[in-house]
Scaffold this active site. Structure first.
Site, short mmCIF file in Angstrom:
data_model
loop_
_atom_site.label_atom_id
_atom_site.label_comp_id
_atom_site.label_asym_id
_atom_site.label_seq_id
_atom_site.Cartn_x
_atom_site.Cartn_y
_atom_site.Cartn_z
N ARG A 8 0.84 -1.20 0.00
CA ARG A 8 0.00 0.00 0.00
C ARG A 8 0.87 1.23 0.00
O ARG A 8 2.06 1.17 0.29
CB ARG A 8 -0.95 0.00 1.20
CG ARG A 8 -0.24 0.14 2.54
CD ARG A 8 -1.25 0.18 3.66
NE ARG A 8 -0.63 0.08 4.98
CZ ARG A 8 -0.72 1.03 5.90
NH1 ARG A 8 -1.37 2.16 5.65
NH2 ARG A 8 -0.16 0.87 7.08
N ASN A 189 5.48 7.19 -2.30
CA ASN A 189 6.48 6.58 -3.18
C ASN A 189 7.66 5.99 -2.41
O ASN A 189 8.79 6.01 -2.89
CB ASN A 189 6.99 7.60 -4.21
CG ASN A 189 5.85 8.20 -5.00
OD1 ASN A 189 4.94 7.46 -5.42
ND2 ASN A 189 5.84 9.51 -5.17
N ARG A 190 7.38 5.52 -1.23
CA ARG A 190 8.41 4.88 -0.38
C ARG A 190 9.50 5.85 0.08
O ARG A 190 10.57 5.44 0.53
CB ARG A 190 9.06 3.69 -1.10
CG ARG A 190 8.09 2.56 -1.43
CD ARG A 190 7.61 1.90 -0.14
NE ARG A 190 6.75 0.74 -0.37
CZ ARG A 190 5.41 0.78 -0.44
NH1 ARG A 190 4.76 1.93 -0.31
NH2 ARG A 190 4.72 -0.33 -0.61
N LEU A 191 9.25 7.16 -0.06
CA LEU A 191 10.23 8.14 0.44
C LEU A 191 9.87 8.48 1.89
O LEU A 191 9.36 9.55 2.19
CB LEU A 191 10.24 9.38 -0.45
CG LEU A 191 10.64 9.10 -1.91
CD1 LEU A 191 10.60 10.38 -2.74
CD2 LEU A 191 12.04 8.49 -1.98
#
Ligand code: FMN
Length: 216
Positions: A8, A189-191
């Site tokens: 997610r 965005n996984r940042l």
């Protein structure tokens, strides 16, 4: 559904340095209160990792019962596996997984036993059934059948039907004095955002902390 397809996005807005408290315990208690207010299930549940004499780690969930500038407190059986691990190595790690808030907190620290007075204060605040259960269980030891545990519980329930239950000598609490605390907030965005607090060696004031951002 393949496990590989389960994922997610994290979209709660990230964490910025300007929003951090200067002290990690203040920051922790802020996040803990937010976890409680968000009605997370078991907001005080934390995973406690310890290691045995060979360096083998083991983790289990316990409930945080107090947190202030002296440390993070939990209660347990003093003959349990975790207690034996701590006897040999006082370094522990705590982990709080607050999934619904897209947050986690990691604490590294050193465990010390609470005083008898602190143990007494908390033990006597617990429901009688919990007090008896604590007394009945030789936590982490092998038992041949559930009936043995239930038998012991009933025996103690009768024995202490009237009057106070004494604090078992093999039951008590630990305080984890933090040596570093890391806060993680999921990002788009996984940042993700990560900040670690470590003791400031140059600080003239005792209790000063450095705050560093970590790559996600
Ligand atoms: C939600 C939850 C809360 C728990 N809280 C405690 C606790 O506060 N103290 C405790 O000794 N065990 C607690 N347990 C049980 C521990 O996870 C563990 O099984 C037990 O302490 C024995 O661990 P050990 O054999 O590593 O010493 C809890 C388990 C769960 C799932």
């Amino acid at each position: 559904m393949e496990l590989e397809d389960i994922r997610r996005e994290y979209s709660k807005g990230g964490l910025r340095r300007k929003d951090l408290r200067l002290d990690p315990v203040d920051q922790f208690n802020l996040w803990l209160q937010q976890a409680i207010d968000a009605k997370l299930l078991d907001p005080t549940a934390m995973t406690v990792a310890t290691v045995d004499e060979t360096g083998q780690p083991y983790q289990r969930i316990v409930l945080l019962k107090h947190c202030d500038h002296d440390g993070f407190v939990f209660y347990t059986n003093l003959g349990s596996r975790k207690a034996q691990h701590i006897e040999g190595n006082t370094k522990v790690s705590l982990h709080f997984p607050w999934h619904n808030l897209e947050r986690q907190v990691n604490v590294l620290g050193v465990a010390e036993k609470l005083t008898a007075a602190e143990n007494f204060k908390y033990f006597t605040s617990r429901p009688k059934e919990s007090q008896i259960a604590a007394m009945a269980s030789r936590q982490s030891h092998r038992i041949s059948a559930r009936g043995i545990l239930e038998g012991k519980y009933l025996e103690l329930k009768q024995k202490f039907a009237k009057g106070e239950i004494p604090v078992p000598s093999f039951w008590g609490g630990y305080r984890i004095k933090p040596t570093s605390i890391e806060f993680w907030q999921g990002g788009e965005n996984r940042l993700h955002d990560r900040f670690i607090y470590s003791p400031n060696a140059d600080s003239k004031e005792e209790g000063g902390w450095d705050i560093d951002r970590l790559a996600p």
